[in-house]
Design a protein around this motif. Sequence first.
Motif, PDB file in Angstrom:
ATOM      1  N   SER A 149      30.036  43.624  14.423  1.00  0.00           N
ATOM      2  CA  SER A 149      29.684  43.303  12.839  1.00  0.00           C
ATOM      3  C   SER A 149      31.261  43.415  11.532  1.00  0.00           C
ATOM      4  O   SER A 149      31.053  43.402  10.814  1.00  0.00           O
ATOM      5  N   LEU A 150      31.783  44.629  12.240  1.00  0.00           N
ATOM      6  CA  LEU A 150      33.215  43.982  11.283  1.00  0.00           C
ATOM      7  C   LEU A 150      34.571  43.295  11.785  1.00  0.00           C
ATOM      8  O   LEU A 150      34.722  43.098  12.569  1.00  0.00           O
ATOM      9  N   ASP A 151      35.076  43.074  10.549  1.00  0.00           N
ATOM     10  CA  ASP A 151      36.213  42.220  10.689  1.00  0.00           C
ATOM     11  C   ASP A 151      37.187  43.043  10.993  1.00  0.00           C
ATOM     12  O   ASP A 151      38.728  42.699  11.133  1.00  0.00           O
ATOM     13  N   ILE A 152      37.446  44.673   9.873  1.00  0.00           N
ATOM     14  CA  ILE A 152      38.548  45.489  10.143  1.00  0.00           C
ATOM     15  C   ILE A 152      37.589  46.977  10.614  1.00  0.00           C
ATOM     16  O   ILE A 152      37.764  46.995   9.619  1.00  0.00           O
ATOM     17  N   GLU A 153      38.107  47.215  10.505  1.00  0.00           N
ATOM     18  CA  GLU A 153      38.249  48.572  10.857  1.00  0.00           C
ATOM     19  C   GLU A 153      39.721  49.790  10.602  1.00  0.00           C
ATOM     20  O   GLU A 153      41.393  49.214  11.214  1.00  0.00           O
ATOM     21  N   THR A 154      39.637  51.061   9.514  1.00  0.00           N
ATOM     22  CA  THR A 154      40.862  51.589   9.637  1.00  0.00           C
ATOM     23  C   THR A 154      40.846  52.856   9.578  1.00  0.00           C
ATOM     24  O   THR A 154      39.384  53.395  10.019  1.00  0.00           O
ATOM     25  N   LEU A 188      38.422  55.116  20.405  1.00  0.00           N
ATOM     26  CA  LEU A 188      39.511  53.282  20.689  1.00  0.00           C
ATOM     27  C   LEU A 188      37.683  52.473  21.026  1.00  0.00           C
ATOM     28  O   LEU A 188      38.200  51.735  20.823  1.00  0.00           O
ATOM     29  N   GLU A 189      37.125  53.594  22.986  1.00  0.00           N
ATOM     30  CA  GLU A 189      35.775  52.018  23.049  1.00  0.00           C
ATOM     31  C   GLU A 189      35.383  51.726  21.914  1.00  0.00           C
ATOM     32  O   GLU A 189      34.758  50.803  21.647  1.00  0.00           O
ATOM     33  N   VAL A 190      34.977  52.858  21.513  1.00  0.00           N
ATOM     34  CA  VAL A 190      33.830  52.232  20.080  1.00  0.00           C
ATOM     35  C   VAL A 190      33.944  51.187  19.080  1.00  0.00           C
ATOM     36  O   VAL A 190      33.721  51.255  18.553  1.00  0.00           O
ATOM     37  N   PHE A 191      35.160  51.846  18.844  1.00  0.00           N
ATOM     38  CA  PHE A 191      36.474  51.116  17.840  1.00  0.00           C
ATOM     39  C   PHE A 191      36.003  49.516  18.192  1.00  0.00           C
ATOM     40  O   PHE A 191      35.913  48.792  17.594  1.00  0.00           O
ATOM     41  N   LEU A 218      55.326  58.055  10.337  1.00  0.00           N
ATOM     42  CA  LEU A 218      53.998  57.766   9.770  1.00  0.00           C
ATOM     43  C   LEU A 218      54.367  55.995  10.581  1.00  0.00           C
ATOM     44  O   LEU A 218      55.277  55.265   9.720  1.00  0.00           O
ATOM     45  N   VAL A 219      53.080  55.321  10.822  1.00  0.00           N
ATOM     46  CA  VAL A 219      53.024  54.278  11.546  1.00  0.00           C
ATOM     47  C   VAL A 219      51.756  53.325  11.089  1.00  0.00           C
ATOM     48  O   VAL A 219      50.497  54.528  11.148  1.00  0.00           O
ATOM     49  N   PHE A 220      51.565  52.341  11.233  1.00  0.00           N
ATOM     50  CA  PHE A 220      50.131  51.858  11.033  1.00  0.00           C
ATOM     51  C   PHE A 220      50.385  50.668  12.874  1.00  0.00           C
ATOM     52  O   PHE A 220      51.082  50.104  13.427  1.00  0.00           O
ATOM     53  N   VAL A 221      49.188  50.601  13.193  1.00  0.00           N
ATOM     54  CA  VAL A 221      48.952  51.067  14.225  1.00  0.00           C
ATOM     55  C   VAL A 221      48.100  49.246  14.244  1.00  0.00           C
ATOM     56  O   VAL A 221      46.644  49.613  14.231  1.00  0.00           O
ATOM     57  N   PHE A 222      48.204  47.813  15.230  1.00  0.00           N
ATOM     58  CA  PHE A 222      47.368  47.024  14.959  1.00  0.00           C
ATOM     59  C   PHE A 222      47.279  46.576  15.680  1.00  0.00           C
ATOM     60  O   PHE A 222      48.118  46.058  16.957  1.00  0.00           O
ATOM     61  N   ALA A 223      45.985  46.169  16.003  1.00  0.00           N
ATOM     62  CA  ALA A 223      45.170  46.448  17.490  1.00  0.00           C
ATOM     63  C   ALA A 223      44.250  45.326  17.575  1.00  0.00           C
ATOM     64  O   ALA A 223      42.971  45.290  16.574  1.00  0.00           O
ATOM     65  N   GLY A 224      44.506  43.860  17.551  1.00  0.00           N
ATOM     66  CA  GLY A 224      43.941  43.230  17.814  1.00  0.00           C
ATOM     67  C   GLY A 224      42.594  42.943  18.755  1.00  0.00           C
ATOM     68  O   GLY A 224      43.573  42.948  19.917  1.00  0.00           O
ATOM     69  N   LYS A 225      41.642  41.974  18.448  1.00  0.00           N
ATOM     70  CA  LYS A 225      40.322  41.813  19.846  1.00  0.00           C
ATOM     71  C   LYS A 225      40.795  40.341  19.990  1.00  0.00           C
ATOM     72  O   LYS A 225      39.735  39.618  18.587  1.00  0.00           O
ATOM     73  N   ARG A 226      40.527  40.421  20.595  1.00  0.00           N
ATOM     74  CA  ARG A 226      39.970  39.055  21.563  1.00  0.00           C
ATOM     75  C   ARG A 226      38.584  38.728  21.229  1.00  0.00           C
ATOM     76  O   ARG A 226      37.830  38.830  21.415  1.00  0.00           O
ATOM     77  N   GLY A 278      38.803  38.494  16.886  1.00  0.00           N
ATOM     78  CA  GLY A 278      39.605  38.353  16.436  1.00  0.00           C
ATOM     79  C   GLY A 278      39.765  39.104  14.748  1.00  0.00           C
ATOM     80  O   GLY A 278      40.946  38.764  14.232  1.00  0.00           O
ATOM     81  N   GLY A 279      39.134  40.423  15.060  1.00  0.00           N
ATOM     82  CA  GLY A 279      39.262  41.254  14.271  1.00  0.00           C
ATOM     83  C   GLY A 279      40.514  42.085  14.669  1.00  0.00           C
ATOM     84  O   GLY A 279      40.784  42.199  15.691  1.00  0.00           O
ATOM     85  N   THR A 280      40.364  42.475  13.384  1.00  0.00           N
ATOM     86  CA  THR A 280      41.753  44.029  13.737  1.00  0.00           C
ATOM     87  C   THR A 280      41.161  45.664  13.879  1.00  0.00           C
ATOM     88  O   THR A 280      40.574  46.249  12.400  1.00  0.00           O
ATOM     89  N   LEU A 281      41.736  46.268  14.180  1.00  0.00           N
ATOM     90  CA  LEU A 281      41.131  47.779  13.854  1.00  0.00           C
ATOM     91  C   LEU A 281      43.267  47.826  13.381  1.00  0.00           C
ATOM     92  O   LEU A 281      44.478  47.922  14.159  1.00  0.00           O
ATOM     93  N   VAL A 282      43.021  48.715  12.642  1.00  0.00           N
ATOM     94  CA  VAL A 282      44.271  50.092  12.117  1.00  0.00           C
ATOM     95  C   VAL A 282      44.338  51.216  12.074  1.00  0.00           C
ATOM     96  O   VAL A 282      43.791  51.364  11.591  1.00  0.00           O
ATOM     97  N   LEU A 283      45.683  51.461  12.564  1.00  0.00           N
ATOM     98  CA  LEU A 283      44.998  52.951  12.527  1.00  0.00           C
ATOM     99  C   LEU A 283      46.537  53.722  12.640  1.00  0.00           C
ATOM    100  O   LEU A 283      47.350  52.808  12.638  1.00  0.00           O
ATOM    101  N   ALA A 284      46.494  54.591  11.018  1.00  0.00           N
ATOM    102  CA  ALA A 284      47.205  55.146  10.266  1.00  0.00           C
ATOM    103  C   ALA A 284      47.401  56.090  11.103  1.00  0.00           C
ATOM    104  O   ALA A 284      47.233  57.423  10.996  1.00  0.00           O
TER     105      ALA A 284
END
Length: 327
Positions: free
Chosen positions: A172-177, A192-195, A319-327, A202-208
Motif C-alpha cells: 500500500s506504500l509508495d515509499i517507506e523511510t 526488512l521483510e515486513v517493510f 551516514l548513508v541512505f540505502v535505497f532498496a527498490g521492490k520489483r 516499483g516502490g522504494t525503501l529508504v534506510l538512513a
Amino acid sequence: MNGTIPIRACLYCGGRSERAVFEGILDRLKFVPGEWSFYQCRDCQSAVIHPFPDVKEIMNYYPPVYDFCPQSPSFFGRWLKKIEYHFFFRRQYLSQARLILRKLGVPSAKGLKMLDVGCGHGLRMKEFVRLGFKVYGSDISASAVSYVRQGLGLEAVESDSADLSNHHKPESLDIETSFYMIEHVPEVQKSLEVFNKLVKPGGTLVLATLLIDSQQSHFWGKRWAGVTEAPRHLTLPSEKGLRYACQAAGFTRVRLVPDSVLACTGVWMLSLFPVLGRRHMGSAPRWDRLAIQLLAAIMSLLVMPWCWIENHVLRRPALVFVFAGKR
C-alpha cells in the motif's frame, strides 16, 4: 549484566562475529550503567553488540526524551530549541527530504504515500509534507506519537516495526523511510521483510543509517558517536551487510548514497562533544550547555568541508541512505 544473553551471529548476513573491534564502551548519555563491546562479522564486517540485551530490557535503555523535541518547560529552553531547530535540525531535515525526492527520480511527490518508521516527534515528516508526500508515521514512543498527532496534526500510530502490518495494508506504500532506526532493531531481517510486504511493486525503501566502514569510524574508534550510542545501538552495519540484508528480504536495486554533509557533521560533533547528546536531559547548567552548543556550531563550519571530502572524494561517509527498490 543481568538479563542479557550472549549472541554472536551477525544480524545482517548471519555470519559469525568473532573479533572484538570495540571494547569497554560506555553509554555517552550516561543513562545506562555498564560496559559493552562490538564484535565484527567475519563475512560482511558489520558488528553486533555484546552482551546482547534481552529484548524486554531494550526500552529501559532510552531516556524519556530521546530525539530532538521543541518542547521545554522554561521560556529560555523553548527559545534555545527554536534557534537549534531553525539553524540545524530543519535545515538537515529539509536537505534530506530534497535529496530523497531527487534520488527517487520522480517529477513530483504529489500523491505518493509514504510511511516514516521510527518517526520520533515528526519534525522530519513536516518537510516531506511540504514537498507533497502523503506522510504517515509510526514510533514505539507513545509521547512522541501523541506530539505528532496533536502538536503537528499528522497521522501516526504507536507501533514497532514488526507490528506495522496491523496498521497498513500489504503493498500500500509508495515509499517507506526509516531514519537511523535499523541499528536499534534486534531483528533486522524480520523488520526488512515486513517493510518489503508493505511497499508496492516499483516502490522504494529508504534506510538512513551509519556505516562501520566509514572514515569517521576509523578516525574516532571507540569514541565515535555511533559506537558510544551503545547499548541503544545494537549493531553497526557495513555497506556489504546492508546490501546483503536488503536483498535477502526481497529488495532489488540496492544502492547507497551519502547522507547530507550537515548530518554527517553532526555525528562528528557528537563524537567530539558527547555532552551534546545529553543536552535534553539536563546534565549540565543551561549556560554551560549553550556555550558548548555555540562552540560546536562554530567548529561545524570548519568540519563541514572535511565531511564533504569523506562523502564525495573518499566515498566513506559516516551516514548513508540505502535505497532498496521492490520489483
